[in-house]
Design a protein around this motif. Sequence first.
Motif, PDB file in Angstrom:
ATOM      1  N   MET A 103       0.757  -0.978  -0.090  1.00  0.00           N
ATOM      2  CA  MET A 103       0.071  -0.151   0.046  1.00  0.00           C
ATOM      3  C   MET A 103       0.904   1.329  -0.108  1.00  0.00           C
ATOM      4  O   MET A 103       0.454   2.219  -0.722  1.00  0.00           O
ATOM      5  CB  MET A 103      -1.169  -0.008   1.181  1.00  0.00           C
ATOM      6  N   CYS A 107       0.912   4.095  -2.988  1.00  0.00           N
ATOM      7  CA  CYS A 107       0.641   5.518  -2.513  1.00  0.00           C
ATOM      8  C   CYS A 107       1.581   6.298  -3.287  1.00  0.00           C
ATOM      9  O   CYS A 107       1.407   7.353  -3.760  1.00  0.00           O
ATOM     10  CB  CYS A 107       0.467   5.647  -1.157  1.00  0.00           C
ATOM     11  N   TYR A 237      -8.630  -2.101  -0.943  1.00  0.00           N
ATOM     12  CA  TYR A 237      -7.852  -0.957  -0.463  1.00  0.00           C
ATOM     13  C   TYR A 237      -6.913  -0.196  -1.665  1.00  0.00           C
ATOM     14  O   TYR A 237      -6.203   0.571  -1.381  1.00  0.00           O
ATOM     15  CB  TYR A 237      -7.117  -1.217   0.701  1.00  0.00           C
ATOM     16  N   THR A 240      -8.307   2.924  -2.205  1.00  0.00           N
ATOM     17  CA  THR A 240      -7.829   3.806  -1.044  1.00  0.00           C
ATOM     18  C   THR A 240      -6.297   4.343  -1.353  1.00  0.00           C
ATOM     19  O   THR A 240      -6.161   5.524  -1.180  1.00  0.00           O
ATOM     20  CB  THR A 240      -7.743   3.152   0.545  1.00  0.00           C
ATOM     21  N   CYS A 241      -5.421   3.543  -1.897  1.00  0.00           N
ATOM     22  CA  CYS A 241      -4.146   3.928  -2.066  1.00  0.00           C
ATOM     23  C   CYS A 241      -4.205   4.980  -3.266  1.00  0.00           C
ATOM     24  O   CYS A 241      -3.417   5.948  -3.200  1.00  0.00           O
ATOM     25  CB  CYS A 241      -3.165   2.901  -2.575  1.00  0.00           C
ATOM     26  N   GLN A 242      -4.955   4.783  -4.342  1.00  0.00           N
ATOM     27  CA  GLN A 242      -5.116   5.821  -5.376  1.00  0.00           C
ATOM     28  C   GLN A 242      -5.733   7.005  -4.923  1.00  0.00           C
ATOM     29  O   GLN A 242      -5.024   8.156  -5.523  1.00  0.00           O
ATOM     30  CB  GLN A 242      -5.915   5.294  -6.558  1.00  0.00           C
ATOM     31  N   GLY A 245      -2.856   8.873  -2.699  1.00  0.00           N
ATOM     32  CA  GLY A 245      -1.788   9.052  -3.685  1.00  0.00           C
ATOM     33  C   GLY A 245      -1.843  10.278  -4.726  1.00  0.00           C
ATOM     34  O   GLY A 245      -1.333  11.438  -4.709  1.00  0.00           O
ATOM     35  N   TRP A 379     -10.544   5.979   3.392  1.00  0.00           N
ATOM     36  CA  TRP A 379     -10.263   4.873   4.121  1.00  0.00           C
ATOM     37  C   TRP A 379     -11.910   4.151   4.498  1.00  0.00           C
ATOM     38  O   TRP A 379     -11.966   3.058   4.500  1.00  0.00           O
ATOM     39  CB  TRP A 379      -9.540   5.125   5.173  1.00  0.00           C
TER      40      TRP A 379
END
Length: 571
Positions: A103, A107, A237, A240-242, A245, A379
Amino acid sequence: MPTKRRTKKEVSPASHLNGASDKAMRDKSSQEHMAVSSSLHNIHISPRTPKSSRPYSDEEDGFELSLLGEEERRQAAHGTDDEVHPSGNVGKKSMSTEDKRAMVLLCVLYLIQGAPLGLALGSIPFILKEHLSYSQLATFALSGYPYSLKLLWSPIVDSVFFKSIGRRKSWIIPMQLIVGTLMLYISMNVQRLLDDPANNVTELTIVFTSLVMFSATQDIAVDGWALTLLSQDSLSYASTCQTIGLNTGFFASFTVFLALNSESFVEKWGIPRLTLSTYLKFWTLMCYGVTIWLIFFKKENKESVTDADMSISGVYKTIWSICKLRHIQLLVVMHLFAKVGFAANDAVMSLKMIEKGFKREDLAVAVLIDFPFQIAGGWLTASWSRGSRPLRPWVHAFWPRLGLCLVGTLIIYWFPALPYSSSFFVFIIVHTVTSSFASTVQFVGISAFHTRISDPLIGGTYMTLLNTFSNMGGTWPKWFILKGVDFFSVATCHFTGGGQELAVEAAECVSDRGKALCQDISGNCITEVDGYYVVSAICLLFGLVFLVVYIIPIARKLQGLPTSAWRVKID
């Protein structure tokens, strides 16, 4: 056509019928049918190559589900392979250290994408707004289109690579080097380009179009890598990282840069002014540094792919097969028109606020305050999207977004006289935070749905196919919106000539440059009809009707399909 890929184990639907009376046997049969081990780093995926070469149909999906028991139908609709305990509860595993490291890497890679996008779609239009009309800004807005057209070359990224380097690193490494080099070029020519932007619109558009295109190519590889870097339990997730970042890079290039670039802001806080040239050189070093780390310190695990998987023509044929699926066509139509309701607000509201006298640094502060809420929203939405109705947060967020777009239009209409009060600034912050939170909920929700239904064996292409239409839905209206503002606007330059007052209709009176020209002849620009309100009303009305008539019923249908329905049947 690509050859048919085989799963390790096939279970006849009859086995479910024979075990219908025995719950233990039914649970065992369900696990065998739904959790088939693939060769991609022990990711458990549902079967992707059924026996027939005919496309899926709704009737076949219904027949397939009718053969399963209640628990199996729930698992199929859920589209996950969580362990089913005898009690019927779904077991949840804590995130592994490997997933956490993956992750962080994702990010960082998405961060490098966000920086040039923040420049092309954010800060540069704000800088150019002082010198260009909305129609000229529409020309520069074309620089964002490659990010929505990356599907055209994604099969090449998914199929051509050097085995010694890695399927995804073969593209991520050169793309990041090119992005860094382009930003270095812009930093060395930025003063020349911005001294006379009206005559350099074409060059500015070409340079930033190239920058966005190479960033989009890197995004294709990163999207595909996300499907194998993360375990199946943590795939939700990836979005979420996208979010973290991209938003971090975007806001750094948009809000943070605009604030630190503002002379009044740096004088107020006693800090050095950040020039665009210095900022671009910083990101050049970032791109080079992360690329060097990938080359020497990050080894990409090999993916097991067949010759058919690596064939460019095979991937294009797979894309065509995917596009022929009825539910994919419904999803595409939904994506292409879902964001029209927000288009005027997203493209013009901030520019109109600056035009009304709102300070750029104050706008930057408002968005900076909003940033932690976006991270938290990303998140929370990822967890919300893991249920049996993954499109639920995306659909629910339409209502507040449309309502907030209406509020944004009213803010422009009733913008207070300068200087505006602190209470108005607080209201702008609240509006920005709530609007951005609703947007984040939608972004993460739809990205999590895309991740869930994508086939990992063509992950980069499948994810890009879905994200392309989603991005295009927010990109294609922008040119028409900016053009429409000038088209529907009626403005005249009032000046005194020969002892009498004259009024000359002038399209340039709607731009800051045109107003300056009018002032040069001792005139005053008066806007009789602001095209922004006309365009905003059209967009909001369309968005509301489309939401009720099409989006809500189609979203309910699509999220009820089993994961296997999104796989293509190949001979």
